[in-house]
Design a protein around this motif. Structure first.
Motif, PDB file in Angstrom:
ATOM      1  N   GLU A 181       9.098  -2.030  -4.618  1.00  0.00           N
ATOM      2  CA  GLU A 181       7.767  -1.820  -5.185  1.00  0.00           C
ATOM      3  C   GLU A 181       7.827  -0.841  -6.360  1.00  0.00           C
ATOM      4  O   GLU A 181       7.236  -1.077  -7.409  1.00  0.00           O
ATOM      5  N   ILE A 182       8.559   0.254  -6.198  1.00  0.00           N
ATOM      6  CA  ILE A 182       8.714   1.224  -7.292  1.00  0.00           C
ATOM      7  C   ILE A 182       9.421   0.561  -8.472  1.00  0.00           C
ATOM      8  O   ILE A 182       9.006   0.711  -9.628  1.00  0.00           O
ATOM      9  N   ALA A 183      10.489  -0.167  -8.191  1.00  0.00           N
ATOM     10  CA  ALA A 183      11.246  -0.843  -9.252  1.00  0.00           C
ATOM     11  C   ALA A 183      10.354  -1.819 -10.009  1.00  0.00           C
ATOM     12  O   ALA A 183      10.339  -1.829 -11.247  1.00  0.00           O
ATOM     13  N   LYS A 184       9.601  -2.610  -9.268  1.00  0.00           N
ATOM     14  CA  LYS A 184       8.738  -3.620  -9.896  1.00  0.00           C
ATOM     15  C   LYS A 184       7.675  -2.959 -10.772  1.00  0.00           C
ATOM     16  O   LYS A 184       7.473  -3.356 -11.919  1.00  0.00           O
ATOM     17  N   GLN A 185       7.018  -1.942 -10.259  1.00  0.00           N
ATOM     18  CA  GLN A 185       5.924  -1.304 -10.994  1.00  0.00           C
ATOM     19  C   GLN A 185       6.421  -0.546 -12.225  1.00  0.00           C
ATOM     20  O   GLN A 185       5.633  -0.267 -13.135  1.00  0.00           O
ATOM     21  N   ASN A 186       7.703  -0.192 -12.256  1.00  0.00           N
ATOM     22  CA  ASN A 186       8.237   0.575 -13.377  1.00  0.00           C
ATOM     23  C   ASN A 186       9.247  -0.216 -14.209  1.00  0.00           C
ATOM     24  O   ASN A 186       9.930   0.358 -15.056  1.00  0.00           O
TER      25      ASN A 186
ATOM     26  N   LEU B  17       0.832  -1.204   0.000  1.00  0.00           N
ATOM     27  CA  LEU B  17       0.000   0.000   0.000  1.00  0.00           C
ATOM     28  C   LEU B  17       0.868   1.256   0.000  1.00  0.00           C
ATOM     29  O   LEU B  17       0.682   2.162  -0.822  1.00  0.00           O
ATOM     30  N   LEU B  18       1.848   1.307   0.895  1.00  0.00           N
ATOM     31  CA  LEU B  18       2.741   2.457   0.958  1.00  0.00           C
ATOM     32  C   LEU B  18       3.644   2.517  -0.277  1.00  0.00           C
ATOM     33  O   LEU B  18       3.993   3.607  -0.742  1.00  0.00           O
ATOM     34  N   GLY B  19       3.982   1.362  -0.809  1.00  0.00           N
ATOM     35  CA  GLY B  19       4.747   1.317  -2.059  1.00  0.00           C
ATOM     36  C   GLY B  19       3.967   1.924  -3.208  1.00  0.00           C
ATOM     37  O   GLY B  19       4.533   2.619  -4.059  1.00  0.00           O
ATOM     38  N   GLU B  20       2.669   1.699  -3.230  1.00  0.00           N
ATOM     39  CA  GLU B  20       1.823   2.304  -4.267  1.00  0.00           C
ATOM     40  C   GLU B  20       1.757   3.820  -4.096  1.00  0.00           C
ATOM     41  O   GLU B  20       1.789   4.555  -5.076  1.00  0.00           O
TER      42      GLU B  20
END
Length: 188
Positions: free
Chosen positions: A78-83, A20-23
């Motif tokens: 999380e940022i790395a994965k989503q991008n 959640l915080l990663g989002e």
């Protein structure tokens, strides 16, 4: 509500708040990318939307044992994965510096002075990234790599400054120029 979520995540070891915080962090990252991609933004030659590596502020072994995870690493991954960006642990924290939340600005800055070092294998970890950017323009005969450095809470900036300093120093030894952008979940 955000203060409670961060408290649950960081201080009470509730890892379920990580995604959640990663989002939340990812949305902030996307907003920054949009801002720096604007043609009116001439502040940076290579901007945040050209990040090559995502890394994070490390925690000491003692803190990792207490908490069971590195909250900044979860956010960075999380940022790395989503991008679709590579996440690399480029820093280590060889000594426990104690809880920074109980220290004054001056104490924090003194404590952070020698608190971090680069991962002993940093050169090999970065080699594929450097090979990828070799075809891009070199800055004064050096390769330029952009790093997004992630932490959970920004208080005085001493932690991020110390991390950026050791990363830059080691990279310069290897003929690599680092552009380092920092992103935190909150400011206290």
């Amino acid at each position: 509500m955000m203060r409670e979520w961060i408290g649950q995540f960081k201080y009470r070891g509730n890892e379920k708040f990580g995604p959640l915080l990663g989002e939340v962090m990812n949305r902030a990252y996307q907003a920054m990318r949009h801002e720096f991609a604007d043609p009116k933004c001439t502040r940076f030659k290579r901007s945040l939307w050209d990040v090559d590596i995502v890394t994070c502020v490390p925690v000491s072994k003692k803190r990792l044992t207490e908490r069971g995870f590195n909250q900044a690493q979860i956010l960075a991954e999380e940022i790395a994965k989503q991008n679709k960006l590579p996440f690399l642990s480029l820093l280590v924290r060889p000594q426990d510096t104690g809880k920074q939340s109980f220290k004054s600005k001056k104490e924090r800055m003194n404590t952070m002075n020698n608190a971090f070092s680069v991962h002993p294998n940093m050169a090999n970890l970065m080699k594929p990234i450097i090979l990828r950017v070799e075809s891009q323009c070199a800055v004064e005969n050096m390769y330029s790599v952009t790093i997004l450095l992630v932490d959970d809470i920004y208080t005085t900036g001493s932690t991020l400054q110390a991390c950026a300093r050791v990363l830059r120093e080691k990279a310069l030894e290897q003929g690599v120029h680092l552009a380092i952008f920092c992103l935190t979940l909150a400011r206290s």
